[in-house]
Design a protein around this motif. Sequence first.
Motif, PDB file in Angstrom:
ATOM      1  N   ILE A   3      88.542  42.780  65.828  1.00  0.00           N
ATOM      2  CA  ILE A   3      89.946  43.175  65.693  1.00  0.00           C
ATOM      3  C   ILE A   3      90.045  44.676  65.511  1.00  0.00           C
ATOM      4  O   ILE A   3      89.379  45.248  64.636  1.00  0.00           O
ATOM      5  CB  ILE A   3      90.602  42.462  64.489  1.00  0.00           C
ATOM      6  CG1 ILE A   3      90.491  40.943  64.617  1.00  0.00           C
ATOM      7  CG2 ILE A   3      92.067  42.888  64.339  1.00  0.00           C
ATOM      8  CD1 ILE A   3      90.863  40.189  63.354  1.00  0.00           C
ATOM      9  N   MET A   4      90.864  45.319  66.336  1.00  0.00           N
ATOM     10  CA  MET A   4      91.147  46.740  66.174  1.00  0.00           C
ATOM     11  C   MET A   4      92.558  46.909  65.651  1.00  0.00           C
ATOM     12  O   MET A   4      93.514  46.362  66.222  1.00  0.00           O
ATOM     13  CB  MET A   4      91.012  47.476  67.512  1.00  0.00           C
ATOM     14  CG  MET A   4      91.346  48.966  67.423  1.00  0.00           C
ATOM     15  SD  MET A   4      90.200  49.899  66.374  1.00  0.00           S
ATOM     16  CE  MET A   4      88.852  50.205  67.551  1.00  0.00           C
ATOM     17  N   ILE A   5      92.701  47.659  64.571  1.00  0.00           N
ATOM     18  CA  ILE A   5      94.009  47.978  64.007  1.00  0.00           C
ATOM     19  C   ILE A   5      94.242  49.474  64.152  1.00  0.00           C
ATOM     20  O   ILE A   5      93.392  50.282  63.754  1.00  0.00           O
ATOM     21  CB  ILE A   5      94.097  47.558  62.530  1.00  0.00           C
ATOM     22  CG1 ILE A   5      93.931  46.032  62.405  1.00  0.00           C
ATOM     23  CG2 ILE A   5      95.423  48.008  61.914  1.00  0.00           C
ATOM     24  CD1 ILE A   5      93.919  45.523  60.978  1.00  0.00           C
ATOM     25  N   VAL A   6      95.366  49.834  64.725  1.00  0.00           N
ATOM     26  CA  VAL A   6      95.714  51.239  64.961  1.00  0.00           C
ATOM     27  C   VAL A   6      96.890  51.600  64.062  1.00  0.00           C
ATOM     28  O   VAL A   6      97.932  50.927  64.100  1.00  0.00           O
ATOM     29  CB  VAL A   6      96.085  51.470  66.440  1.00  0.00           C
ATOM     30  CG1 VAL A   6      96.347  52.956  66.689  1.00  0.00           C
ATOM     31  CG2 VAL A   6      94.988  50.951  67.363  1.00  0.00           C
ATOM     32  N   THR A   7      96.731  52.645  63.263  1.00  0.00           N
ATOM     33  CA  THR A   7      97.805  53.009  62.332  1.00  0.00           C
ATOM     34  C   THR A   7      97.917  54.519  62.151  1.00  0.00           C
ATOM     35  O   THR A   7      96.910  55.220  62.019  1.00  0.00           O
ATOM     36  CB  THR A   7      97.596  52.362  60.952  1.00  0.00           C
ATOM     37  OG1 THR A   7      98.633  52.807  60.059  1.00  0.00           O
ATOM     38  CG2 THR A   7      96.238  52.716  60.351  1.00  0.00           C
ATOM     39  N   ASP A   8      99.137  55.009  62.165  1.00  0.00           N
ATOM     40  CA  ASP A   8      99.418  56.410  61.851  1.00  0.00           C
ATOM     41  C   ASP A   8      99.532  56.632  60.350  1.00  0.00           C
ATOM     42  O   ASP A   8      99.550  57.780  59.891  1.00  0.00           O
ATOM     43  CB  ASP A   8     100.724  56.845  62.520  1.00  0.00           C
ATOM     44  CG  ASP A   8     100.612  56.856  64.037  1.00  0.00           C
ATOM     45  OD1 ASP A   8     100.172  57.871  64.579  1.00  0.00           O
ATOM     46  OD2 ASP A   8     100.960  55.835  64.660  1.00  0.00           O
ATOM     47  N   THR A  34      85.260  41.014  62.430  1.00  0.00           N
ATOM     48  CA  THR A  34      84.811  42.402  62.482  1.00  0.00           C
ATOM     49  C   THR A  34      86.028  43.272  62.737  1.00  0.00           C
ATOM     50  O   THR A  34      86.675  43.152  63.781  1.00  0.00           O
ATOM     51  CB  THR A  34      83.779  42.609  63.608  1.00  0.00           C
ATOM     52  OG1 THR A  34      82.651  41.759  63.369  1.00  0.00           O
ATOM     53  CG2 THR A  34      83.324  44.059  63.664  1.00  0.00           C
ATOM     54  N   VAL A  35      86.348  44.126  61.781  1.00  0.00           N
ATOM     55  CA  VAL A  35      87.575  44.911  61.858  1.00  0.00           C
ATOM     56  C   VAL A  35      87.235  46.396  61.930  1.00  0.00           C
ATOM     57  O   VAL A  35      86.451  46.908  61.130  1.00  0.00           O
ATOM     58  CB  VAL A  35      88.490  44.654  60.636  1.00  0.00           C
ATOM     59  CG1 VAL A  35      89.809  45.404  60.789  1.00  0.00           C
ATOM     60  CG2 VAL A  35      88.742  43.162  60.462  1.00  0.00           C
ATOM     61  N   GLU A  36      87.820  47.079  62.908  1.00  0.00           N
ATOM     62  CA  GLU A  36      87.730  48.528  63.005  1.00  0.00           C
ATOM     63  C   GLU A  36      89.147  49.095  62.989  1.00  0.00           C
ATOM     64  O   GLU A  36      90.106  48.397  63.340  1.00  0.00           O
ATOM     65  CB  GLU A  36      87.017  48.949  64.295  1.00  0.00           C
ATOM     66  CG  GLU A  36      85.545  48.568  64.336  1.00  0.00           C
ATOM     67  CD  GLU A  36      84.697  49.418  63.406  1.00  0.00           C
ATOM     68  OE1 GLU A  36      85.163  50.514  63.027  1.00  0.00           O
ATOM     69  OE2 GLU A  36      83.575  48.989  63.059  1.00  0.00           O
ATOM     70  N   MET A  37      89.248  50.360  62.586  1.00  0.00           N
ATOM     71  CA  MET A  37      90.561  50.982  62.508  1.00  0.00           C
ATOM     72  C   MET A  37      90.557  52.346  63.179  1.00  0.00           C
ATOM     73  O   MET A  37      89.554  53.060  63.145  1.00  0.00           O
ATOM     74  CB  MET A  37      90.999  51.130  61.044  1.00  0.00           C
ATOM     75  CG  MET A  37      91.107  49.816  60.303  1.00  0.00           C
ATOM     76  SD  MET A  37      91.864  50.021  58.682  1.00  0.00           S
ATOM     77  CE  MET A  37      93.558  50.387  59.113  1.00  0.00           C
TER      78      MET A  37
END
Length: 343
Positions: A3-8, A34-37
């Motif tokens: 899972i990729m999470i994109v956040t400002d 597996t989480v990347e940001m």
Amino acid sequence: MRIMIVTDAWRPQVNGVVRTLTETTRELSELGHTVEMITPLDFRTFPCPTYPDIRLSWRPYARVAATLKAFAPDAIHIATEGPLGLAARRWCMANQLRFTTAYHTRFPEYIHARVRLPLSASYAFMRWFHGPSAAVMAPTPSIKSALEGWGFNNVVVWSRGVNTDLFCPGERDRLDDSVPPRFVYIGRVAVEKNIEAFLQLDLPGSKWVVGDGPQMELLKRRYPNVWFAGVYPQAELARFYRAADVFVFPSLTDTFGLVLLEAMACGTPVAAFPVAGPLDVVADSGAGALNQDLRQACLDAMHIDRCHVRRHAERFSWAAATRQFEAHLCPNPPRMSAQLSAA
């Protein structure tokens, strides 16, 4: 699942979005994902106009695209509508990949409060941004209904939780020499939080503001009898919540208000306007007082049993909220992830 999470919005900011994503990524990892940001920490940034504490990423597309391609996620979640969110959205659409988004913050109302831009213009942008999303995750049913009223048709509910070990009843500090009862606000000190609606009230005892933001110096000058404690890390906030006789939440524009749950988990009753956020979190639970007359809400909340307030907060957990998030994700077919990583 990868899972990729994109956040400002990310550290060192202290706000509900950062807290939500921190707890959600932790819970997802415990579930075996597996989480990347992708966050502003990896980019050159510049200060957001009118709110310099928020840093915006400068020309992030190339690095966002390379990071997404290298990670080859099964599911992509875009948490915010800023430069990083825009870059991730562009990359997903160019590669015909599904993604989800979230509606954490009522930016149209915030922008309107600052520069009076018509809500219709801001919501047109929001509909454009979230339109291709497989699911727009809103924090409450009332926010879901509000978005649908603005023409969104892909909205689901992703609730929030509270760390009931960190935020719990305990010793109630005196908070210096301030006079009880103590009415406390915790959060960003910014115009959209409507803090002056609280500070203007004729209340017994003393008023406290815990936090920082662009309105801090103005409010200090305007309300010299208010105690301004400044900003504290999350781990130290519980003592302020416990010390409060009433937690005052004057915002009219929040989508949820995690601070409501944190205060109630410490046993502190809430006083707020009957608007989205308080209506969903407090409602008719008896854990707080909602009234268009905020002063009356503050006075009524003083008489609420703190044990009852704590029991209500215990109904909310990050584990349950993360299960909702997980269920709303929209994974791409495995072959697409494989093609991206091999390209």
